[in-house]
Design a protein around this motif. Structure first.
Motif, short mmCIF file in Angstrom:
data_model
loop_
_atom_site.label_atom_id
_atom_site.label_comp_id
_atom_site.label_asym_id
_atom_site.label_seq_id
_atom_site.Cartn_x
_atom_site.Cartn_y
_atom_site.Cartn_z
N ALA A 204 -4.16 4.99 -0.91
CA ALA A 204 -4.78 3.75 -1.40
C ALA A 204 -5.54 4.03 -2.69
CB ALA A 204 -5.72 3.19 -0.34
N TYR A 210 -2.57 -1.89 -7.18
CA TYR A 210 -2.68 -1.65 -5.73
C TYR A 210 -3.31 -2.86 -5.04
CZ TYR A 210 -4.14 0.09 -1.21
OH TYR A 210 -4.33 0.22 0.15
N ASN A 214 -1.33 -4.52 -2.04
CA ASN A 214 -1.85 -4.36 -0.69
C ASN A 214 -2.45 -5.64 -0.13
OD1 ASN A 214 -2.57 -2.54 1.57
ND2 ASN A 214 -4.65 -3.03 0.97
#
Length: 345
Positions: A204, A210, A214
C-alpha cells in the motif's frame, strides 16, 4: 467572469495559477452540449451529452515543477473549451498543486504525493496547504466517480516527470492491487502511450494513484513521462504519442490495441524500499545516475549513520533515489524484473 474567460481563451491553467488559493465554482454548457463545471482552482469537470461508459481523471502538477504533464493537460482542456476536441466520455482534470507550480518547486511545504489515503490527517497538529489540498483532491475524485450511475469503468492517470533521467524515458507505476490480477488492457493502453516499462508495486502507498485504485476501484497509474524541465523547455514532440493516445481515449477514437506480449515490456516489482532514518543519509553514486540503473553485487548504494545499503540481488536496479526527502520517507526503491504472465486478466 470565469465562464467568459474560459469561453474566450480556454486557458484554465492561467486562471488556476492566478488563483492558487481557490476559485469560485461555476458551471456552463458549451455550444456542443458539453457541461462544464469548475469546482475549485485546478479542478474542472466535463460531461458530454451522450457520454460512454468511462469516467476518466487526468491529473498533473501534483509536483509543481513537473511541467510537461501540466502543458499536456492544459492543452487538452483548452481544446475542449474552444470546441476543437469533442469529448465522448466524462472527464475530470486536476492541476494538483498550483502554489508549487507558481514557485517552480516540487512542493511548498510537503510532498503532496505522500499525503493521500488519509495521510493528510496523520501527525497531530500538522496542518499545511498540501495536506488540505490532498484532502480536497480526494473529495473531488469521490464526487466525480459517484456522480455517474450504472456499470462504469473508472480511470485515473496521474502524469509526472521524474527528478532525474531514466534508462527507460517513460515508465508507469502500477499501484498495489491487494492480490487482484493486473490488467492486460491497461498495459496495452500504456504501450500505446509509448510507456512499456512498468513498476508493479507490492505494498500500500500514500500516492494519488493508489488512492484512486484502492478506494474507488479505478484503473490508476502514476505515469512518468521523462525528466523535469522548466516551462518552455520541454520538447513536447517526445510526448506527442502519449497526448494523442489520451485524446483518442477521451473521444472514443482509440484504435484497437495490439495484443499483449510480455516481450514488449520491461516489468519490475519492488524488491525493497530504503527509507531515510537520519539526517546523515547519503547516496553513494553520482547525482545524475538514471532510474533503473543496476550495479554489481555488493556495491555500496547508501549509508544512513552506521547502516549500509548494498546491492543484494543480481539484476537489482534503483529507482527514485532522493536523499533530500524527510526523515521516515522513502529515499530509494530497489526493483527486480518480474514475470507476470500467469497473473494477468
Amino acid at each position: 467572469m470565469i465562464e467568459q474567460q474560459l469561453r474566450d481563451t480556454g486557458d484554465f491553467l492561467a486562471l488556476t495559477l492566478a488563483n492558487p488559493d481557490g476559485l469560485s465554482p461555476c458551471h456552463f454548457t458549451l455550444d456542443n452540449g458539453t457541461a462544464v463545471e469548475v469546482w475549485d482552482t485546478g479542478v474542472i469537470a466535463f460531461q458530454p451529452v451522450n457520454y460512454g461508459t468511462k469516467d476518466i481523471i487526468l491529473s498533473c502538477g501534483v509536483h509543481g515543477n513537473e511541467t510537461a504533464p501540466i502543458e499536456i493537460c492544459a492543452e487538452i482542456v483548452k481544446d475542449i473549451l474552444t470546441g476543437k476536441l469533442l469529448l465522448a466520455e466524462r472527464l475530470l482534470v486536476l492541476i494538483g498543486n498550483p502554489a508549487a507550480i507558481n514557485l517552480g518547486k516540487r512542493e511548498v511545504t510537503e510532498n503532496l504525493n505522500r499525503l493521500f489515503s488519509g495521510h493528510h490527517s496523520k501527525g497531530a497538529g500538522v496542518i499545511n496547504a498540501e495536506r488540505k489540498r490532498a484532502k480536497d483532491l480526494e473529495h473531488y475524485v469521490s464526487r466525480f466517480y459517484q456522480q455517474s450511475e450504472g456499470e462504469r469503468q473508472r480511470y485515473l492517470y496521474d502524469l509526472h516527470t521524474a527528478i532525474r533521467g531514466s534508462r527507460f524515458e517513460k515508465f508507469a507505476v502500477y499501484p498495489f492491487l491487494h492480490g487482484k490480477p493486473w490488467r492486460k488492457q491497461q498495459l496495452q493502453f500504456l504501450a500505446a502511450c509509448e510507456v512499456t516499462t512498468v513498476l508493479l508495486m507490492q505494498t500500500a502507498a500514500s500516492t494519488f494513484s493508489y488512492y484512486a485504485s484502492n478506494t474507488h476501484g479505478a484503473d490508476a497509474f502514476t505515469i512518468e513521462l521523462g525528466k523535469v524541465q522548466p516551462f518552455g523547455q520541454n520538447d513536447m514532440t517526445r510526448f506527442a504519442k502519449t497526448a494523442q493516445t489520451l485524446r483518442a481515449l477521451l473521444t472514443a477514437t482509440l484504435a484497437e490495441l495490439p495484443p499483449f506480449s510480455a516481450a514488449h515490456f520491461h516489468l519490475y516489482e519492488v524488491y525493497r524500499a530504503i527509507n531515510k532514518q537520519t539526517q546523515d543519509f547519503k547516496l553513494h553514486f553520482a547525482d545524475d545516475v538514471e532510474n533503473f540503473t543496476s550495479y554489481p553485487m555488493g556495491t555500496l548504494l547508501a549509508t544512513d549513520g552506521d547502516l549500509e545499503y548494498r546491492v543484494e540481488r543480481e539484476g537489482e536496479a534503483l529507482i527514485f533515489p532522493n536523499a533530500k526527502v524527510a526523515i521516515g520517507q522513502r529515499a530509494m526503491l530497489m526493483v527486480i524484473p518480474k514475470d507476470v504472465s500467469k497473473q494477468l486478466i
